[in-house]
Write a protein that holds these residues in place. Structure first.
Motif, PDB file in Angstrom:
ATOM      1  N   GLU A  91       0.928  -1.488  -0.036  1.00 25.15           N
ATOM      2  CA  GLU A  91      -0.213   0.087  -0.525  1.00 25.15           C
ATOM      3  C   GLU A  91       0.913   1.361   0.179  1.00 25.15           C
ATOM      4  O   GLU A  91       1.783   0.976   0.451  1.00 25.15           O
ATOM      5  CB  GLU A  91      -0.927   0.001   1.369  1.00 25.15           C
ATOM      6  N   PRO A  92       0.390   2.348  -0.741  1.00 30.72           N
ATOM      7  CA  PRO A  92       1.089   3.597  -0.604  1.00 30.72           C
ATOM      8  C   PRO A  92       1.270   4.055   0.972  1.00 30.72           C
ATOM      9  O   PRO A  92       0.295   3.807   1.630  1.00 30.72           O
ATOM     10  CB  PRO A  92       0.266   4.430  -1.611  1.00 30.72           C
ATOM     11  N   ASN A  93       2.070   4.268   0.953  1.00 26.16           N
ATOM     12  CA  ASN A  93       3.138   5.597   2.262  1.00 26.16           C
ATOM     13  C   ASN A  93       3.471   4.093   3.907  1.00 26.16           C
ATOM     14  O   ASN A  93       2.354   4.420   4.787  1.00 26.16           O
ATOM     15  CB  ASN A  93       1.515   5.957   3.381  1.00 26.16           C
ATOM     16  N   SER A  94       3.387   2.720   3.141  1.00 28.14           N
ATOM     17  CA  SER A  94       3.296   1.745   3.949  1.00 28.14           C
ATOM     18  C   SER A  94       5.323   2.233   4.571  1.00 28.14           C
ATOM     19  O   SER A  94       6.055   3.138   4.503  1.00 28.14           O
ATOM     20  CB  SER A  94       3.048   0.329   3.711  1.00 28.14           C
ATOM     21  N   VAL A  95       5.425   0.727   5.342  1.00 28.32           N
ATOM     22  CA  VAL A  95       6.699   0.953   5.864  1.00 28.32           C
ATOM     23  C   VAL A  95       7.328  -0.497   5.377  1.00 28.32           C
ATOM     24  O   VAL A  95       6.737  -1.422   5.281  1.00 28.32           O
ATOM     25  CB  VAL A  95       7.293   0.978   7.745  1.00 28.32           C
ATOM     26  N   ILE A  96       8.054  -0.529   4.774  1.00 31.38           N
ATOM     27  CA  ILE A  96       9.133  -1.845   4.385  1.00 31.38           C
ATOM     28  C   ILE A  96      10.260  -2.440   5.057  1.00 31.38           C
ATOM     29  O   ILE A  96      10.930  -1.155   5.066  1.00 31.38           O
ATOM     30  CB  ILE A  96       9.239  -1.413   3.065  1.00 31.38           C
ATOM     31  N   TYR A  97      10.137  -3.272   5.664  1.00 33.58           N
ATOM     32  CA  TYR A  97      11.692  -3.932   6.607  1.00 33.58           C
ATOM     33  C   TYR A  97      12.288  -4.780   6.310  1.00 33.58           C
ATOM     34  O   TYR A  97      11.809  -5.402   5.335  1.00 33.58           O
ATOM     35  CB  TYR A  97      11.152  -4.202   7.978  1.00 33.58           C
ATOM     36  N   PHE A  98      13.545  -3.690   5.676  1.00 34.95           N
ATOM     37  CA  PHE A  98      14.301  -4.903   4.148  1.00 34.95           C
ATOM     38  C   PHE A  98      15.056  -5.002   5.444  1.00 34.95           C
ATOM     39  O   PHE A  98      16.212  -4.754   5.728  1.00 34.95           O
ATOM     40  CB  PHE A  98      15.107  -3.306   3.689  1.00 34.95           C
ATOM     41  N   GLN A  99      16.281  -6.486   5.249  1.00 33.39           N
ATOM     42  CA  GLN A  99      16.309  -7.349   6.234  1.00 33.39           C
ATOM     43  C   GLN A  99      17.874  -7.804   5.529  1.00 33.39           C
ATOM     44  O   GLN A  99      17.611  -8.187   4.496  1.00 33.39           O
ATOM     45  CB  GLN A  99      16.536  -9.109   6.531  1.00 33.39           C
ATOM     46  N   TYR A 100      19.157  -6.325   5.977  1.00 34.09           N
ATOM     47  CA  TYR A 100      20.332  -6.132   4.785  1.00 34.09           C
ATOM     48  C   TYR A 100      21.533  -6.813   5.837  1.00 34.09           C
ATOM     49  O   TYR A 100      21.161  -7.233   6.826  1.00 34.09           O
ATOM     50  CB  TYR A 100      20.726  -4.469   4.819  1.00 34.09           C
ATOM     51  N   PRO A 101      22.316  -7.798   4.624  1.00 29.51           N
ATOM     52  CA  PRO A 101      22.245  -7.788   3.445  1.00 29.51           C
ATOM     53  C   PRO A 101      21.365  -9.365   2.899  1.00 29.51           C
ATOM     54  O   PRO A 101      21.229 -10.433   3.146  1.00 29.51           O
ATOM     55  CB  PRO A 101      24.210  -8.729   2.896  1.00 29.51           C
ATOM     56  N   LEU A 102      21.549  -8.921   1.604  1.00 30.97           N
ATOM     57  CA  LEU A 102      19.730  -9.903   0.671  1.00 30.97           C
ATOM     58  C   LEU A 102      21.154 -10.813   0.118  1.00 30.97           C
ATOM     59  O   LEU A 102      20.893 -11.844  -0.510  1.00 30.97           O
ATOM     60  CB  LEU A 102      18.662  -9.010   0.489  1.00 30.97           C
ATOM     61  N   TYR A 103      21.905 -10.507  -0.027  1.00 29.50           N
ATOM     62  CA  TYR A 103      23.169 -11.659  -1.274  1.00 29.50           C
ATOM     63  C   TYR A 103      22.727 -11.078  -2.120  1.00 29.50           C
ATOM     64  O   TYR A 103      23.201 -12.485  -3.180  1.00 29.50           O
ATOM     65  CB  TYR A 103      23.122 -12.910  -0.215  1.00 29.50           C
ATOM     66  N   ILE A 104      22.623 -10.528  -2.767  1.00 29.63           N
ATOM     67  CA  ILE A 104      22.074 -10.066  -4.401  1.00 29.63           C
ATOM     68  C   ILE A 104      22.801  -9.040  -4.569  1.00 29.63           C
ATOM     69  O   ILE A 104      23.619  -8.086  -3.858  1.00 29.63           O
ATOM     70  CB  ILE A 104      20.799  -9.548  -4.504  1.00 29.63           C
ATOM     71  N   THR A 105      23.122  -8.395  -5.891  1.00 26.74           N
ATOM     72  CA  THR A 105      23.945  -7.322  -5.850  1.00 26.74           C
ATOM     73  C   THR A 105      23.234  -6.473  -5.495  1.00 26.74           C
ATOM     74  O   THR A 105      21.567  -6.119  -5.442  1.00 26.74           O
ATOM     75  CB  THR A 105      23.379  -7.455  -7.774  1.00 26.74           C
ATOM     76  N   SER A 106      23.900  -5.332  -5.442  1.00 28.85           N
ATOM     77  CA  SER A 106      23.436  -3.655  -5.020  1.00 28.85           C
ATOM     78  C   SER A 106      22.656  -2.872  -5.616  1.00 28.85           C
ATOM     79  O   SER A 106      21.544  -2.247  -5.175  1.00 28.85           O
ATOM     80  CB  SER A 106      24.122  -2.803  -4.961  1.00 28.85           C
ATOM     81  N   ASP A 107      22.018  -2.906  -6.713  1.00 24.42           N
ATOM     82  CA  ASP A 107      21.522  -2.665  -8.277  1.00 24.42           C
ATOM     83  C   ASP A 107      20.261  -3.040  -7.964  1.00 24.42           C
ATOM     84  O   ASP A 107      18.985  -2.389  -7.615  1.00 24.42           O
ATOM     85  CB  ASP A 107      21.929  -3.233  -9.665  1.00 24.42           C
ATOM     86  N   PHE A 108      19.946  -4.432  -7.379  1.00 24.89           N
ATOM     87  CA  PHE A 108      18.674  -5.038  -7.378  1.00 24.89           C
ATOM     88  C   PHE A 108      17.690  -4.330  -5.242  1.00 24.89           C
ATOM     89  O   PHE A 108      16.751  -3.873  -5.597  1.00 24.89           O
ATOM     90  CB  PHE A 108      18.525  -6.379  -7.355  1.00 24.89           C
ATOM     91  N   GLN A 109      18.632  -4.026  -4.473  1.00 30.47           N
ATOM     92  CA  GLN A 109      18.683  -3.500  -3.627  1.00 30.47           C
ATOM     93  C   GLN A 109      18.184  -2.365  -3.711  1.00 30.47           C
ATOM     94  O   GLN A 109      17.347  -2.007  -3.315  1.00 30.47           O
ATOM     95  CB  GLN A 109      19.657  -3.804  -2.613  1.00 30.47           C
ATOM     96  N   ILE A 110      18.754  -1.220  -4.777  1.00 27.81           N
ATOM     97  CA  ILE A 110      18.199   0.300  -4.879  1.00 27.81           C
ATOM     98  C   ILE A 110      17.482   0.266  -5.033  1.00 27.81           C
ATOM     99  O   ILE A 110      16.479   1.389  -5.313  1.00 27.81           O
ATOM    100  CB  ILE A 110      19.745   0.712  -5.060  1.00 27.81           C
ATOM    101  N   ASP A 111      17.122  -0.280  -6.508  1.00 30.28           N
ATOM    102  CA  ASP A 111      15.858  -1.066  -7.458  1.00 30.28           C
ATOM    103  C   ASP A 111      14.825  -0.477  -6.328  1.00 30.28           C
ATOM    104  O   ASP A 111      13.787  -0.141  -7.009  1.00 30.28           O
ATOM    105  CB  ASP A 111      16.196  -1.327  -8.492  1.00 30.28           C
ATOM    106  N   LEU A 112      14.572  -1.714  -5.801  1.00 32.32           N
ATOM    107  CA  LEU A 112      13.293  -1.582  -4.504  1.00 32.32           C
ATOM    108  C   LEU A 112      13.409  -0.660  -3.187  1.00 32.32           C
ATOM    109  O   LEU A 112      12.305  -0.193  -3.970  1.00 32.32           O
ATOM    110  CB  LEU A 112      13.404  -3.186  -3.169  1.00 32.32           C
ATOM    111  N   ILE A 113      14.782  -0.017  -3.594  1.00 29.70           N
ATOM    112  CA  ILE A 113      14.552   0.994  -2.619  1.00 29.70           C
ATOM    113  C   ILE A 113      14.022   2.154  -2.941  1.00 29.70           C
ATOM    114  O   ILE A 113      12.832   3.249  -2.486  1.00 29.70           O
ATOM    115  CB  ILE A 113      16.123   1.192  -1.466  1.00 29.70           C
ATOM    116  N   ARG A 114      14.154   1.919  -4.050  1.00 28.35           N
ATOM    117  CA  ARG A 114      14.268   3.360  -5.153  1.00 28.35           C
ATOM    118  C   ARG A 114      12.570   3.691  -5.726  1.00 28.35           C
ATOM    119  O   ARG A 114      12.059   4.381  -5.395  1.00 28.35           O
ATOM    120  CB  ARG A 114      14.487   3.468  -7.068  1.00 28.35           C
ATOM    121  N   LYS A 115      11.776   2.153  -5.379  1.00 32.79           N
ATOM    122  CA  LYS A 115      10.710   1.969  -6.713  1.00 32.79           C
ATOM    123  C   LYS A 115       9.644   2.024  -4.996  1.00 32.79           C
ATOM    124  O   LYS A 115       9.042   2.815  -5.079  1.00 32.79           O
ATOM    125  CB  LYS A 115      10.367   0.335  -7.082  1.00 32.79           C
ATOM    126  N   ALA A 116      10.207   1.910  -3.896  1.00 35.44           N
ATOM    127  CA  ALA A 116       9.431   2.090  -2.795  1.00 35.44           C
ATOM    128  C   ALA A 116       9.014   3.718  -2.070  1.00 35.44           C
ATOM    129  O   ALA A 116       8.363   3.713  -1.571  1.00 35.44           O
ATOM    130  CB  ALA A 116       9.742   1.436  -1.513  1.00 35.44           C
TER     131      ALA A 116
END
Length: 107
Positions: free
Chosen positions: A61-86
């Motif tokens: 939902e818009p204006n929600s909170v997403i808790y992101f467990q770091y590290p995900l062991y994926i490339t930083s590009d995918f992590q940054i993409d997720l954060i940017r889209k959020a």
């Protein structure tokens, strides 16, 4: 405002990388009514990544909170993409930092 926790989309791991993440997800969903979002965690699952961030963001939902467990062991590009889209959906992203070698002084 909803609360979501990214949860590893893996069955088993024998190196201790999955259990702490699953424990946090289980506690947050059972005690604080977070909603789990299964998320692939390793580069070996890259076939899922082209669309996974879009699917995650579409599900929240818009204006929600997403808790992101770091590290995900994926490339930083995918992590940054997720954060940017959020952020584009006006969601806050909060990192839960797990055991990282650089924090322990390991090389």
């Amino acid at each position: 405002m909803e609360k979501y926790i990214l949860t590893p989309k893996l069955r088993n791991s024998y190196d201790g990388s999955i259990k702490p993440r699953r424990d946090i997800s289980d506690i947050l969903t059972s005690k604080l009514l977070f909603e789990k979002i299964n998320y692939p965690m390793y580069n070996s699952q890259l076939t899922e990544f082209p669309d996974i961030n879009n699917k995650v963001i579409d599900a929240v939902e818009p204006n929600s909170v997403i808790y992101f467990q770091y590290p995900l062991y994926i490339t930083s590009d995918f992590q940054i993409d997720l954060i940017r889209k959020a952020h584009m959906k006006q969601c806050a992203v909060i990192a839960i930092v797990h055991d990282i070698n650089s924090l322990r002084g390991a090389r």
